[in-house]
Design a protein around this motif. Structure first.
Motif, PDB file in Angstrom:
ATOM      1  N   TRP A  23       0.837  -1.203   0.000  1.00  0.00           N
ATOM      2  CA  TRP A  23       0.000   0.000   0.000  1.00  0.00           C
ATOM      3  C   TRP A  23       0.868   1.247   0.000  1.00  0.00           C
ATOM      4  O   TRP A  23       1.965   1.255   0.561  1.00  0.00           O
ATOM      5  CB  TRP A  23      -0.903   0.016   1.229  1.00  0.00           C
ATOM      6  N   LYS A 106      -5.015   5.141   0.698  1.00  0.00           N
ATOM      7  CA  LYS A 106      -3.926   4.241   0.345  1.00  0.00           C
ATOM      8  C   LYS A 106      -4.320   3.513  -0.927  1.00  0.00           C
ATOM      9  O   LYS A 106      -5.467   3.104  -1.092  1.00  0.00           O
ATOM     10  CB  LYS A 106      -3.650   3.247   1.472  1.00  0.00           C
ATOM     11  N   ARG A 108      -2.808   0.600  -4.063  1.00  0.00           N
ATOM     12  CA  ARG A 108      -1.822  -0.413  -4.440  1.00  0.00           C
ATOM     13  C   ARG A 108      -2.177  -0.902  -5.837  1.00  0.00           C
ATOM     14  O   ARG A 108      -3.276  -0.657  -6.338  1.00  0.00           O
ATOM     15  CB  ARG A 108      -1.767  -1.565  -3.452  1.00  0.00           C
ATOM     16  N   GLU A 135      -7.744   1.373  -0.996  1.00  0.00           N
ATOM     17  CA  GLU A 135      -8.050   0.626   0.223  1.00  0.00           C
ATOM     18  C   GLU A 135      -9.473   0.958   0.691  1.00  0.00           C
ATOM     19  O   GLU A 135      -9.827   2.121   0.852  1.00  0.00           O
ATOM     20  CB  GLU A 135      -7.040   0.966   1.321  1.00  0.00           C
TER      21      GLU A 135
END
Length: 153
Positions: A23, A106, A108, A135
């Motif tokens: 993340w 966050k 990713r 997230e």
């Protein structure tokens, strides 16, 4: 860390889904620097007070900032063919910004190797399906097909 693969094993990596990256928190400072670099200083990116009055409820990252984070995330999922002496970014197919990335979120990356083909001896074209997850979000921030070339001895 990039994963080293052998030329003779390329076929087994087509369709390979890479582990999601770690993340990364998107900060207001990062968004402000990006705004300064690109001269895209729209208030929804850099003015938290004004952006709070929008449906976003606060500042959001530029879509192109989200896209550019792929360079950082690629360090975690890139496959590298043994003997590589140069890699080149060729661009993208089907880039879509699906959901906004709120500052403080966050993100990713998820990546799947869609294709690897040897166009000329020692020149391998890669097509990687990528998506940026937020997230706690129900939609990705961005999805794309990323094209690159690796030159191999």
């Amino acid at each position: 860390m990039p994963q080293l693969i052998k030329k003779e094993d390329i076929e087994q990596y087509i369709g390979h889904t890479c582990e999601p990256t770690a993340w990364f928190e998107v900060t207001q400072d990062q968004v402000n620097v990006f705004a300064d670099c690109t001269l895209d200083r729209q208030f929804i990116h850099i003015d938290p007070v004004a952006a709070a009055q929008t449906p976003f409820g606060g500042t959001i990252a530029h879509g192109f900032l989200t896209l550019s984070m792929l360079s950082y995330f690629a360090e975690s999922f890139t496959l590298v063919i043994e003997g590589i002496y140069m890699g080149v970014n060729k661009g993208f197919d089907k880039v879509r910004f699906v959901a906004p990335v709120r500052v403080g979120s966050k993100i990713r990356c998820h990546a799947t190797i869609l294709d690897i083909s040897e166009k000329r001896p020692g020149q391998f074209d890669f097509k990687v399906g990528v998506s940026i997850e937020i997230e706690g979000g129900d939609k990705p921030a961005m999805v794309a097909e990323w094209l690159s070339v690796q030159m191999v001895n």
